[in-house]
Design an enzyme around this catalytic site. Structure first.
Site, short mmCIF file in Angstrom:
data_model
loop_
_atom_site.label_atom_id
_atom_site.label_comp_id
_atom_site.label_asym_id
_atom_site.label_seq_id
_atom_site.Cartn_x
_atom_site.Cartn_y
_atom_site.Cartn_z
N LYS A 146 10.74 -2.10 4.54
CA LYS A 146 9.95 -1.91 3.32
C LYS A 146 10.82 -1.68 2.08
O LYS A 146 10.49 -2.16 1.00
CB LYS A 146 8.95 -0.76 3.52
CG LYS A 146 7.80 -1.12 4.46
CD LYS A 146 6.69 -0.09 4.38
CE LYS A 146 5.87 0.00 5.66
NZ LYS A 146 4.86 -1.02 5.85
N GLU A 149 6.68 6.36 -3.13
CA GLU A 149 6.10 5.61 -4.24
C GLU A 149 4.80 6.26 -4.69
O GLU A 149 4.27 7.15 -4.02
CB GLU A 149 5.85 4.14 -3.82
CG GLU A 149 4.86 3.97 -2.69
CD GLU A 149 4.79 2.52 -2.17
OE1 GLU A 149 5.73 1.74 -2.36
OE2 GLU A 149 3.75 2.20 -1.57
N ASN A 153 -5.88 3.83 8.20
CA ASN A 153 -5.04 2.82 7.54
C ASN A 153 -5.00 1.51 8.30
O ASN A 153 -4.08 0.72 8.16
CB ASN A 153 -3.60 3.31 7.32
CG ASN A 153 -3.53 4.40 6.26
OD1 ASN A 153 -4.25 4.34 5.26
ND2 ASN A 153 -2.71 5.38 6.49
N GLU A 162 0.98 -8.53 1.15
CA GLU A 162 -0.06 -7.51 0.97
C GLU A 162 0.12 -6.78 -0.35
O GLU A 162 1.24 -6.41 -0.73
CB GLU A 162 -0.01 -6.49 2.12
CG GLU A 162 -0.31 -7.07 3.48
CD GLU A 162 -0.50 -6.01 4.56
OE1 GLU A 162 -1.22 -6.30 5.53
OE2 GLU A 162 0.09 -4.90 4.46
N GLU A 212 3.80 -4.92 1.10
CA GLU A 212 4.74 -5.41 2.10
C GLU A 212 4.39 -6.85 2.42
O GLU A 212 3.32 -7.33 2.04
CB GLU A 212 4.66 -4.56 3.38
CG GLU A 212 3.30 -4.64 4.07
CD GLU A 212 3.33 -4.15 5.52
OE1 GLU A 212 4.42 -4.01 6.09
OE2 GLU A 212 2.25 -3.93 6.09
N ASN A 220 3.95 -9.45 5.68
CA ASN A 220 3.89 -9.60 7.12
C ASN A 220 4.31 -11.02 7.47
O ASN A 220 3.66 -11.98 7.05
CB ASN A 220 2.49 -9.29 7.64
CG ASN A 220 2.14 -7.81 7.49
OD1 ASN A 220 3.01 -6.96 7.61
ND2 ASN A 220 0.90 -7.52 7.19
N PHE A 236 -14.25 7.05 16.11
CA PHE A 236 -13.60 5.76 16.39
C PHE A 236 -12.49 5.89 17.43
O PHE A 236 -11.49 5.17 17.39
CB PHE A 236 -13.03 5.14 15.11
CG PHE A 236 -14.06 4.94 14.03
CD1 PHE A 236 -14.92 3.85 14.08
CD2 PHE A 236 -14.19 5.84 12.98
CE1 PHE A 236 -15.88 3.67 13.10
CE2 PHE A 236 -15.15 5.66 12.00
CZ PHE A 236 -16.00 4.57 12.06
P1 ADP Z 1 1.68 -0.91 7.46
O1 ADP Z 1 3.03 -1.52 7.66
O2 ADP Z 1 1.44 0.23 8.36
O3 ADP Z 1 0.60 -1.94 7.43
P2 ADP Z 1 1.33 -0.69 4.58
O4 ADP Z 1 2.42 -0.39 3.61
O5 ADP Z 1 0.81 -2.08 4.61
O6 ADP Z 1 1.80 -0.22 6.02
O7 ADP Z 1 0.13 0.32 4.29
C1 ADP Z 1 -0.99 0.42 5.14
C2 ADP Z 1 -2.21 0.84 4.33
O8 ADP Z 1 -1.97 2.10 3.67
C3 ADP Z 1 -2.58 -0.12 3.21
O9 ADP Z 1 -3.45 -1.14 3.66
C4 ADP Z 1 -3.26 0.80 2.21
O10 ADP Z 1 -4.60 1.02 2.62
C5 ADP Z 1 -2.52 2.11 2.35
N1 ADP Z 1 -1.42 2.25 1.35
C6 ADP Z 1 -0.12 1.90 1.52
N2 ADP Z 1 0.61 2.19 0.42
C7 ADP Z 1 -0.23 2.71 -0.48
C8 ADP Z 1 -0.08 3.23 -1.83
N3 ADP Z 1 1.11 3.26 -2.46
N4 ADP Z 1 -1.18 3.71 -2.44
C9 ADP Z 1 -2.36 3.72 -1.81
N5 ADP Z 1 -2.57 3.27 -0.56
C10 ADP Z 1 -1.52 2.77 0.11
P1 ADP Z 2 -1.50 -5.50 9.23
O1 ADP Z 2 -1.63 -6.97 9.49
O2 ADP Z 2 -1.95 -5.06 7.90
O3 ADP Z 2 -0.15 -4.95 9.60
P2 ADP Z 2 -3.21 -5.43 11.46
O4 ADP Z 2 -4.38 -4.58 11.75
O5 ADP Z 2 -3.42 -6.88 11.29
O6 ADP Z 2 -2.56 -4.83 10.17
O7 ADP Z 2 -2.14 -5.22 12.58
C1 ADP Z 2 -1.45 -4.02 12.75
C2 ADP Z 2 -0.33 -4.22 13.75
O8 ADP Z 2 -0.84 -4.30 15.08
C3 ADP Z 2 0.41 -5.51 13.51
O9 ADP Z 2 1.76 -5.33 13.87
C4 ADP Z 2 -0.27 -6.49 14.41
O10 ADP Z 2 0.62 -7.51 14.73
C5 ADP Z 2 -0.64 -5.60 15.60
N1 ADP Z 2 -1.90 -6.03 16.21
C6 ADP Z 2 -3.12 -5.91 15.66
N2 ADP Z 2 -4.07 -6.36 16.49
C7 ADP Z 2 -3.45 -6.78 17.61
C8 ADP Z 2 -3.89 -7.36 18.84
N3 ADP Z 2 -5.17 -7.60 19.08
N4 ADP Z 2 -2.96 -7.66 19.76
C9 ADP Z 2 -1.66 -7.41 19.51
N5 ADP Z 2 -1.20 -6.87 18.37
C10 ADP Z 2 -2.06 -6.56 17.43
MG MG Z 3 0.27 -3.47 6.12
#
Ligand code: ADP
Ligand code: ADP
Ligand code: MG
Length: 661
Positions: free
Chosen positions: A116, A200, A235, A275, A288, A290, A348
């Site tokens: 990141k 941040e 999240n 994202e 970030e 993906n 959940f």
């Molecule tokens: P991950 O790698 O776990 O997906 P992300 O950086 O994409 O981590 O953050 C996951 C979620 O956390 C985002 O979808 C958003 O809902 C929330 N989030 C992350 N950074 C921020 C921020 N700076 N302000 C508000 N919400 C955030």
């Molecule tokens: P994001 O794409 O914002 O990181 P996701 O919910 O799509 O959030 O996925 C979160 C993490 O879990 C990612 O690393 C994704 O590759 C993994 N993941 C999500 N759903 C599955 C699944 N059904 N099988 C395997 N890995 C999964």
């Molecule tokens: Mg993410």
């Protein structure tokens, strides 16, 4: 083009990839662990290779076994799906070294975006707007406090190596930073073996909006518009849609251009997702990237008509993109609901078990001109195990407008029937019925805002009370005629679907006419009845409105659920209704002394001993299922009388962990 592809994944995404390969005439190999030996993916693939025990580290994450399976079967390329090895640069490099094609981006792009801090630096250099804050590693608490105060509270403390919602914490004050910085650092070290932290600005009540990008190995990159994924719990996403109700053309174009600029800057050459968090004012900031196919990719496919898996395969084989940005446009609206094996009524929490019944809605076009797609990797009778992601399927709908896509989703969810484990279908249906969701006023706080006390279903509206009344009358009539063919009574009192109502029933062809003698009006006409005793779903048409409800006879009466509204409905004679009204309300069993396991899983630790005093909120045990450790806390003060299972023991939902005196 490849002639054989190996899929290093399982479940719905493995089945999804097989579908595209079949269409392209490419043979498929799946690898599978012991837990997946009888899975749908194994059944669908042309070949299957066993790679070890259920834990992912010994099977789906073992690069040596994947490479060996390629050698054994002659697969020329590997599609990693998502999760597992999909964002592992070393794995991508290893395949390249072995002369096997990785169906994903080049290893350099994966490493540049996998971190990141690095990716934020990269993004800033490429002219992408990033969340204000410190782009660099933070040494200690003192520095963390200084930086947080420079940025201004609230701030978000993040692990540079974080993912999947882990290693993230919000701080609203100096005290939160002093506590949170070491906590995130420890969690990052434990989960990712990397304790670099940055800070941040925390964007309050933001929306999660992401741009799908697609690049080839010839320097071409396009974007396929946005997805909004603001409906999240922990999240993590639950409902996604494309396009986003927030964006206008100008913002969409600006976000798309930034995402493409970033992808070009890292030499991106596959499908990927950039994202952003967006403010309600349409400001947006990079979060970030993906570097893989995203779980929610179907909504993009539905609005663009492009098969992203096919494109990943084509560009991996060296083909040029066959379309340019100008060739792409948004057609209609698509929504995806993730159907999870989790109990929405209990925060959940994961709910594993067997799919005793699994009956998804019909896929394809609906009479209203919508389309239904269900990406699944399970069949009736399959088990959702504790080893992997608890997703059962991804239900998507498409229609010309957002309102119609929501209607189609609500209707499809009505027809999704699952038994044997907890699932979130009622919750998803509830969101579809909320005015706020319809109005598109989304934020990542949506679930917390709308269900502050947790989800407990929604109260039935007038139509739903009518559905419950009509369904109960129809079921009661069939069942009582069966028991006694001479029964002739047509007058009943319906209790439980709103206020008790006197009904008069009459058959009209195959339909049932329900009159309410005590209230003016026409009564109800239930026709196109599709139900037989033993069937868990009652479908029909009430007035002009088709519906389906989950309906089960109970010892007395029926449990009827329509979307998020559920009730116990009784059809009684006037005499029994009178008696019923006088019954004292049933008392719930006194479980206040028992601390129960909220989900099935394994006991990781039991932290109290008989005789010990505990305070409300104190940790008494840890139960683990599906990679999630759940801390079980005492709900009140008390003295421990006895403990149930010991660490290492399996528990079912509602098993007693600790009994208080
Ligand atoms: P991950 O790698 O776990 O997906 P992300 O950086 O994409 O981590 O953050 C996951 C979620 O956390 C985002 O979808 C958003 O809902 C929330 N989030 C992350 N950074 C921020 C921020 N700076 N302000 C508000 N919400 C955030
Ligand atoms: P994001 O794409 O914002 O990181 P996701 O919910 O799509 O959030 O996925 C979160 C993490 O879990 C990612 O690393 C994704 O590759 C993994 N993941 C999500 N759903 C599955 C699944 N059904 N099988 C395997 N890995 C999964
Ligand atoms: Mg993410």
């Amino acid at each position: 083009m490849f002639s054989k592809i190996l899929i290093a994944n399982r479940g719905e995404i493995a089945c999804r990839i097989i579908g595209t390969c079949r269409r392209l005439g490419i043979a498929t190999v799946v690898v599978y662990s012991e837990a997946d030996a009888d899975s749908l993916a194994v059944e669908m693939a042309d070949e299957a290779v066993f790679i070890g025990p259920p834990p992912a580290a010994q099977s789906y994450l073992d690069a040596d076994k994947i490479v060996a399976a390629c050698r054994e079967t002659g697969a020329e390329a590997v599609h990693p799906g998502f999760g597992f090895l999909s964002e592992n640069a070393a794995f991508a490099q290893r395949l390249a070294d072995e002369g096997i094609v990785f169906i994903g981006p080049n290893p350099g792009a994966i490493s540049a975006m996998g971190d990141k801090i690095e990716s934020k630096r990269f993004a800033a250099k490429a002219g992408v707007s990033t969340v204000p804050g410190h782009v660099g590693e933070i040494a200690d608490v003192a520095e963390a406090v200084r930086i947080s105060e420079e940025i201004g509270y609230p701030v978000m403390i993040k692990a540079s190596a974080g993912g999947g919602g882990k290693g993230i914490r919000v701080a609203w004050s100096r005290k939160d930073v002093e506590e949170g910085f070491p906590a995130v650092r420890a969690e990052a070290k434990a989960s990712f073996g990397d304790d670099r932290i940055f800070i941040e600005k925390f964007i309050e009540s933001p929306r999660h909006i992401e741009i799908q990008v697609l690049g080839d190995k010839h320097g071409n990159v396009v974007h396929l518009f946005e997805r909004e994924c603001s409906i999240q719990r922990r999240n993590q996403k639950v409902i996604e849609e494309a396009p986003s109700p927030l964006l206008d053309e100008a913002t969409r174009a600006a976000m798309g251009a930034q995402a493409v600029a970033l992808a070009k800057a890292v030499g991106y050459d596959s499908a990927g997702t950039v994202e952003f968090v967006a403010g309600q004012d349409k400001s947006f900031f990079f979060l970030e990237m993906n570097t893989r196919l995203q779980v929610e990719h179907p909504v993009t496919e539905l609005i663009t008509g492009i098969d992203l898996v096919e494109q990943m395969i084509r560009v991996a084989a060296g083909e040029k993109l066959s379309f340019a940005q100008n060739d792409l446009s948004i057609d209609g609206w698509a929504i995806e609901s993730r159907i999870y094996a989790e109990d929405p009524y209990r925060g959940f929490l994961p709910s594993i078990g067997r799919l005793v019944r699994y009956s998804p809605p019909e896929e394809g076009s609906t009479p209203d001109g919508a389309r239904v797609r269900n990406d699944a990797g399970v069949r009736e009778g399959d088990e959702i195990s504790m080893f992997y992601d608890p997703m059962i399927s991804k239900l998507s709908t498409w229609a010309p407008t957002r309102d119609q896509a929501i209607d189609a989703m609500a209707a499809a969810l009505e027809r999704f029937h699952i038994e044997g484990l907890g699932h979130n279908v009622p919750f998803l249906a509830g969101v579809m019925d909320q005015d706020r969701f319809r109005s598109g006023k989304l934020s990542t706080n949506y679930i917390k805002d709308e269900f502050p006390e947790g989800f407990h279903g929604l109260a039935p509206d007038e139509f739903q009370r009518d559905v419950m009344t009509a369904v109960a009358c129809a079921m009661h009539r069939v069942l009582s005629r069966r028991a006694n063919p001479k029964a002739t009574r047509d007058e009943w009192i319906v209790v439980g679907a709103g206020e008790p109502r006197r009904v008069q029933l009459a058959e009209a062809g195959g339909a049932l006419r329900i009159a309410f003698p005590d209230t003016p009006g026409e009564g109800l006409l239930l026709d196109e009845i599709d139900w037989r005793p033993g069937r868990p779903v009652f479908a029909g048409r009430l007035g002009a409105q088709p519906f389906a409800a989950a309906a089960a006879p109970l010892g007395e009466g029926f449990r009827i659920r329509h979307r998020a509204a559920s009730a116990h409905v009784l059809v009684l004679t006037p005499r029994s209704a009178e008696l019923h009204a006088k019954l004292p309300p049933k008392k719930a069993a006194d479980t206040a002394k028992l601390i129960l396991s909220p989900m099935p899983g394994l006991v990781v630790s039991l932290d109290v001993v008989p005789g010990q005093e505990v305070k409300a909120g104190e940790q008494v045990a840890v139960v683990e299922a599906m990679k999630m450790q759940n801390i079980i806390r005492a709900e009140r003060d008390g003295k421990v009388k006895a403990t149930g299972p010991q660490p290492g023991d399996p528990v079912a939902a509602d098993d007693v962990l600790v009994e208080l005196a």
